[in-house]
Scaffold this motif. Structure first.
Motif, PDB file in Angstrom:
ATOM      1  N   UNK A  28       0.775  -1.227   0.000  1.00 11.60           N
ATOM      2  CA  UNK A  28       0.000   0.000   0.000  1.00 11.60           C
ATOM      3  C   UNK A  28       0.805   1.276   0.000  1.00 11.60           C
ATOM      4  N   UNK A  29       2.120   1.216  -0.020  1.00 13.34           N
ATOM      5  CA  UNK A  29       2.937   2.421   0.043  1.00 13.34           C
ATOM      6  C   UNK A  29       3.238   2.965  -1.349  1.00 13.34           C
ATOM      7  N   UNK A  30       3.531   4.255  -1.396  1.00 14.82           N
ATOM      8  CA  UNK A  30       3.912   4.937  -2.623  1.00 14.82           C
ATOM      9  C   UNK A  30       5.276   5.580  -2.404  1.00 14.82           C
ATOM     10  N   UNK A  31       6.208   5.337  -3.318  1.00 17.22           N
ATOM     11  CA  UNK A  31       7.534   5.951  -3.276  1.00 17.22           C
ATOM     12  C   UNK A  31       7.675   6.913  -4.443  1.00 17.22           C
ATOM     13  N   UNK A  32       8.021   8.153  -4.142  1.00 16.86           N
ATOM     14  CA  UNK A  32       8.323   9.167  -5.153  1.00 16.86           C
ATOM     15  C   UNK A  32       9.811   9.485  -5.033  1.00 16.86           C
ATOM     16  N   UNK A  33      10.556   9.340  -6.109  1.00 19.45           N
ATOM     17  CA  UNK A  33      12.010   9.443  -6.014  1.00 19.45           C
ATOM     18  C   UNK A  33      12.588  10.199  -7.197  1.00 19.45           C
ATOM     19  N   UNK A  59      10.617   9.539 -10.624  1.00 20.42           N
ATOM     20  CA  UNK A  59       9.853   8.313 -10.781  1.00 20.42           C
ATOM     21  C   UNK A  59       8.920   8.076  -9.615  1.00 20.42           C
ATOM     22  N   UNK A  60       8.045   7.089  -9.777  1.00 22.68           N
ATOM     23  CA  UNK A  60       7.083   6.737  -8.738  1.00 22.68           C
ATOM     24  C   UNK A  60       6.847   5.231  -8.760  1.00 22.68           C
ATOM     25  N   UNK A  61       6.683   4.648  -7.560  1.00 25.87           N
ATOM     26  CA  UNK A  61       6.329   3.239  -7.418  1.00 25.87           C
ATOM     27  C   UNK A  61       5.158   3.110  -6.455  1.00 25.87           C
ATOM     28  N   UNK A  62       4.214   2.307  -6.825  1.00 25.91           N
ATOM     29  CA  UNK A  62       3.071   2.014  -5.967  1.00 25.91           C
ATOM     30  C   UNK A  62       3.065   0.521  -5.663  1.00 25.91           C
ATOM     31  N   UNK A  63       3.343   0.188  -4.403  1.00 26.19           N
ATOM     32  CA  UNK A  63       3.323  -1.196  -3.957  1.00 26.19           C
ATOM     33  C   UNK A  63       1.885  -1.554  -3.616  1.00 26.19           C
ATOM     34  N   UNK A  70       3.197  -1.035  -9.493  1.00 25.27           N
ATOM     35  CA  UNK A  70       3.160  -0.138 -10.646  1.00 25.27           C
ATOM     36  C   UNK A  70       4.325   0.836 -10.509  1.00 25.27           C
ATOM     37  N   UNK A  71       5.082   1.020 -11.581  1.00 19.46           N
ATOM     38  CA  UNK A  71       6.226   1.933 -11.561  1.00 19.46           C
ATOM     39  C   UNK A  71       6.237   2.773 -12.831  1.00 19.46           C
TER      40      UNK A  71
END
Length: 298
Positions: A28-33, A59-63, A70-71
């Motif tokens: 459920x986490x989102x990483x913006x990098x 970039x962005x990743x949605x776990x 999704x990346x």
């Protein structure tokens, strides 16, 4: 293998994912990098020793949980000596992926979408670990060309690529050796041998390769895992990219033994899979990043 058959395999393997699932680290986490993509090439017709292309790579990743992810990644040119084709801000990746393990030794990752190297399509990565020091890897892709650099350019998904070979990990020295051969992006057949020495937060490697089109080549790679190494786990995390990766090639032939990445942060140190999914090789090292839960506010 036709596109329809490969798509059927992709959907079937995703459907049987419950065969063996492992605890998800951050569902459920989102990483913006933000990272950087540095390119250079030898030139012979002006006063510069090298042409340089430097892109920022937000970039962005949605776990999504259950190892679905999704990346996406965008290229933002900062320094461009490569020409007009590379001057636009453009989407570089948009990928849906799924990881799973079958039994105690076989793990795989299925990906679909827009990949690096201006490719789109389907990709299937595999690793079978026979014991703590020996594994076999295989990657199969069915892709087409897709670029947004000069308007919209695309071709049908007809290029089948396959690379397969063994990997050896020497735990005493944190050294990894691999050989992979097969069919690559531009229809050439070749083999690539690599060796990496893994240190704390840094990996240094050398490689040699042969292609029936590009012939012999060699070079080195450096992978630097970027701080901060102690991070707070939140629902939305804003951070630097996990790594900076640099490759030097003696021949600098971009059309020989060429492949693509399916993850904006993919690199040879961390491999294709989550480190807690059947750990092997560098997964067994002390992790580069540790996480602490955010303290609840009162």
């Amino acid at each position: 293998m036709t596109m329809r058959k490969l798509l059927m395999v992709f959907l079937f393997l995703a459907a049987v994912a419950p065969i063996r699932l492992f605890a998800q680290t951050k569902p459920g986490t989102v990483d913006i990098f933000m990272g950087a993509d540095f390119n250079y090439r030898d030139i012979y017709f002006n006063n510069r020793v090298y042409d340089v292309l430097l892109n920022l790579t937000p970039g962005i990743k949605w776990n999504m949980g259950h190892r679905w992810e999704v990346a996406a990644q965008v290229l933002v040119p900062v320094v461009n000596q490569y020409g007009d084709r590379y001057k636009k801000v453009r989407l570089n990746m948009a990928v849906l992926s799924k990881q799973l393990a079958v039994g105690q030794h076989w793990k795989m990752k299925l990906s679909g979408g827009l990949f690096g190297s201006e490719r789109y399509g389907l990709d299937w990565k595999n690793m079978v670990a026979f014991n703590p020091w020996l594994a076999m890897t295989a990657q199969v892709g069915l892709t087409g060309h897709c670029s947004m650099a000069a308007g919209w350019e695309a071709s049908p998904m007809r290029r089948l690529t396959v690379q397969v070979g063994p990997e050896v990990y020497l735990h005493r020295w944190n050294t990894q050796l691999s050989v992979r051969g097969g069919r690559y992006l531009y229809g050439d057949y070749g083999v690539v041998g690599e060796g990496y020495r893994h240190f704390k937060h840094v990996s240094v490697g050398v490689y040699v390769s042969y292609s029936n089109k590009g012939k012999e080549d060699a070079g080195f790679k450096v992978i630097l895992m970027l701080p901060p190494y102690r991070r707070t786990a939140r629902k939305v995390n804003i951070r630097p990219a996990s790594n900076f990766r640099l490759t030097y090639s003696v021949e600098a032939n971009g059309y020989a033994n060429a492949t693509y990445f399916t993850d904006p942060e993919q690199n040879e140190r961390t491999g294709w899979f989550d480190r807690d999914l059947l750990p092997w090789g560098t997964d067994t090292m002390t992790p580069d990043f540790t996480f602490k839960e955010k303290e609840a506010t009162r």
